[in-house]
Design a protein around this motif. Sequence first.
Motif, PDB file in Angstrom:
ATOM      1  N   VAL A 243     -15.782  -7.935 -62.839  1.00  0.00           N
ATOM      2  CA  VAL A 243     -15.338  -8.455 -61.545  1.00  0.00           C
ATOM      3  C   VAL A 243     -13.908  -8.952 -61.676  1.00  0.00           C
ATOM      4  O   VAL A 243     -13.576  -9.697 -62.603  1.00  0.00           O
ATOM      5  N   CYS A 244     -13.063  -8.531 -60.749  1.00  0.00           N
ATOM      6  CA  CYS A 244     -11.684  -9.016 -60.722  1.00  0.00           C
ATOM      7  C   CYS A 244     -11.537  -9.995 -59.567  1.00  0.00           C
ATOM      8  O   CYS A 244     -11.890  -9.686 -58.421  1.00  0.00           O
ATOM      9  N   VAL A 245     -11.021 -11.180 -59.863  1.00  0.00           N
ATOM     10  CA  VAL A 245     -10.812 -12.228 -58.862  1.00  0.00           C
ATOM     11  C   VAL A 245      -9.333 -12.266 -58.498  1.00  0.00           C
ATOM     12  O   VAL A 245      -8.484 -12.421 -59.370  1.00  0.00           O
ATOM     13  N   VAL A 246      -9.025 -12.089 -57.226  1.00  0.00           N
ATOM     14  CA  VAL A 246      -7.640 -12.108 -56.756  1.00  0.00           C
ATOM     15  C   VAL A 246      -7.480 -13.163 -55.670  1.00  0.00           C
ATOM     16  O   VAL A 246      -8.434 -13.470 -54.952  1.00  0.00           O
ATOM     17  N   PRO A 247      -6.283 -13.738 -55.530  1.00  0.00           N
ATOM     18  CA  PRO A 247      -6.113 -14.859 -54.600  1.00  0.00           C
ATOM     19  C   PRO A 247      -6.004 -14.483 -53.135  1.00  0.00           C
ATOM     20  O   PRO A 247      -6.296 -15.301 -52.262  1.00  0.00           O
ATOM     21  N   ASP A 248      -5.568 -13.255 -52.819  1.00  0.00           N
ATOM     22  CA  ASP A 248      -5.338 -12.900 -51.412  1.00  0.00           C
ATOM     23  C   ASP A 248      -5.496 -11.397 -51.206  1.00  0.00           C
ATOM     24  O   ASP A 248      -5.669 -10.630 -52.151  1.00  0.00           O
ATOM     25  N   GLU A 249      -5.412 -10.999 -49.948  1.00  0.00           N
ATOM     26  CA  GLU A 249      -5.610  -9.595 -49.581  1.00  0.00           C
ATOM     27  C   GLU A 249      -4.502  -8.704 -50.130  1.00  0.00           C
ATOM     28  O   GLU A 249      -4.752  -7.550 -50.492  1.00  0.00           O
ATOM     29  N   GLN A 250      -3.300  -9.205 -50.174  1.00  0.00           N
ATOM     30  CA  GLN A 250      -2.193  -8.415 -50.715  1.00  0.00           C
ATOM     31  C   GLN A 250      -2.447  -8.062 -52.169  1.00  0.00           C
ATOM     32  O   GLN A 250      -2.225  -6.931 -52.602  1.00  0.00           O
ATOM     33  N   SER A 251      -2.918  -9.038 -52.935  1.00  0.00           N
ATOM     34  CA  SER A 251      -3.237  -8.800 -54.341  1.00  0.00           C
ATOM     35  C   SER A 251      -4.390  -7.814 -54.477  1.00  0.00           C
ATOM     36  O   SER A 251      -4.385  -6.955 -55.364  1.00  0.00           O
ATOM     37  N   ARG A 252      -5.379  -7.931 -53.596  1.00  0.00           N
ATOM     38  CA  ARG A 252      -6.514  -7.007 -53.655  1.00  0.00           C
ATOM     39  C   ARG A 252      -6.077  -5.569 -53.453  1.00  0.00           C
ATOM     40  O   ARG A 252      -6.485  -4.660 -54.174  1.00  0.00           O
ATOM     41  N   GLN A 253      -5.210  -5.361 -52.453  1.00  0.00           N
ATOM     42  CA  GLN A 253      -4.745  -4.009 -52.167  1.00  0.00           C
ATOM     43  C   GLN A 253      -3.912  -3.456 -53.321  1.00  0.00           C
ATOM     44  O   GLN A 253      -4.051  -2.291 -53.704  1.00  0.00           O
ATOM     45  N   LYS A 254      -3.055  -4.289 -53.883  1.00  0.00           N
ATOM     46  CA  LYS A 254      -2.225  -3.884 -55.022  1.00  0.00           C
ATOM     47  C   LYS A 254      -3.112  -3.510 -56.209  1.00  0.00           C
ATOM     48  O   LYS A 254      -2.890  -2.485 -56.878  1.00  0.00           O
ATOM     49  N   TYR A 255      -4.107  -4.324 -56.445  1.00  0.00           N
ATOM     50  CA  TYR A 255      -5.013  -4.082 -57.572  1.00  0.00           C
ATOM     51  C   TYR A 255      -5.814  -2.797 -57.369  1.00  0.00           C
ATOM     52  O   TYR A 255      -5.914  -1.962 -58.276  1.00  0.00           O
ATOM     53  N   MET A 256      -6.375  -2.617 -56.200  1.00  0.00           N
ATOM     54  CA  MET A 256      -7.193  -1.437 -55.926  1.00  0.00           C
ATOM     55  C   MET A 256      -6.376  -0.155 -56.034  1.00  0.00           C
ATOM     56  O   MET A 256      -6.833   0.841 -56.601  1.00  0.00           O
TER      57      MET A 256
END
Length: 222
Positions: free
Chosen positions: A73-86
């Motif tokens: 599981v990857c924990v990210v602080p915000d939606e921008q980080s989620r999109q970058k990570y994905m």
Amino acid sequence: MKLVWSPETASEAYIDTVKSCKSFKESSIAELLSTMAAGWNAKLIVQAWFHGAPIVTSIGLAIAARHTRGRYVCVVPDEQSRQKYMNAMKEHDEVAPPPEVVVGEAEAAMAGLVGVDFLVVDCKRGDFDRVLSFAKLGQRGAVLACMNSNTRDGNAVSGFRWHGVLERGARVVRTVFLPVEKGLDIAHVGSTTIGGSGRKAHRSRWIRHIDAQSGEEHVFRG
């Protein structure tokens, strides 16, 4: 029960990570953490990632989860980080299974992740200490790793203390600092009973890691 080291699983994950991450210039920490997570047979591997961090460590942890048949599981602080990570992980979906991502600040993000066996945080992430403090570690014990620990006040031996950030009652068995890349702090938290009291620590063993790029050897207790 407690975490038990499996050299076969560790070796398999290391080889796969080396092959998968050979195109990255800095892959030594990814190889090391993948080997450790797989070797300890971690069933719940959690990484606190942030926008701008390299993706290579995530690839290594995903490979480790595949070998342990565990959950990454990857924990990210915000939606921008989620999109970058994905987007970054999609480029490597042939070697790493589809990631599970939790979005939110430290307390909310970690609330549903119970029984963490292996936790990786990056000291460049502003709330890394809160991620550690809200982590619900497994009863078998857990291995915790802080990347880029030299960035804390520019000093690897700053005021940071594991006991200062972990949940009350956590029993730190041993810690080690490795001078790889920008510093890696590792702690092993011992197994606990349901009531939270510590059990007797298991006998330590030596773990050997060789940087695939420089050939430098690092040996530490696991």
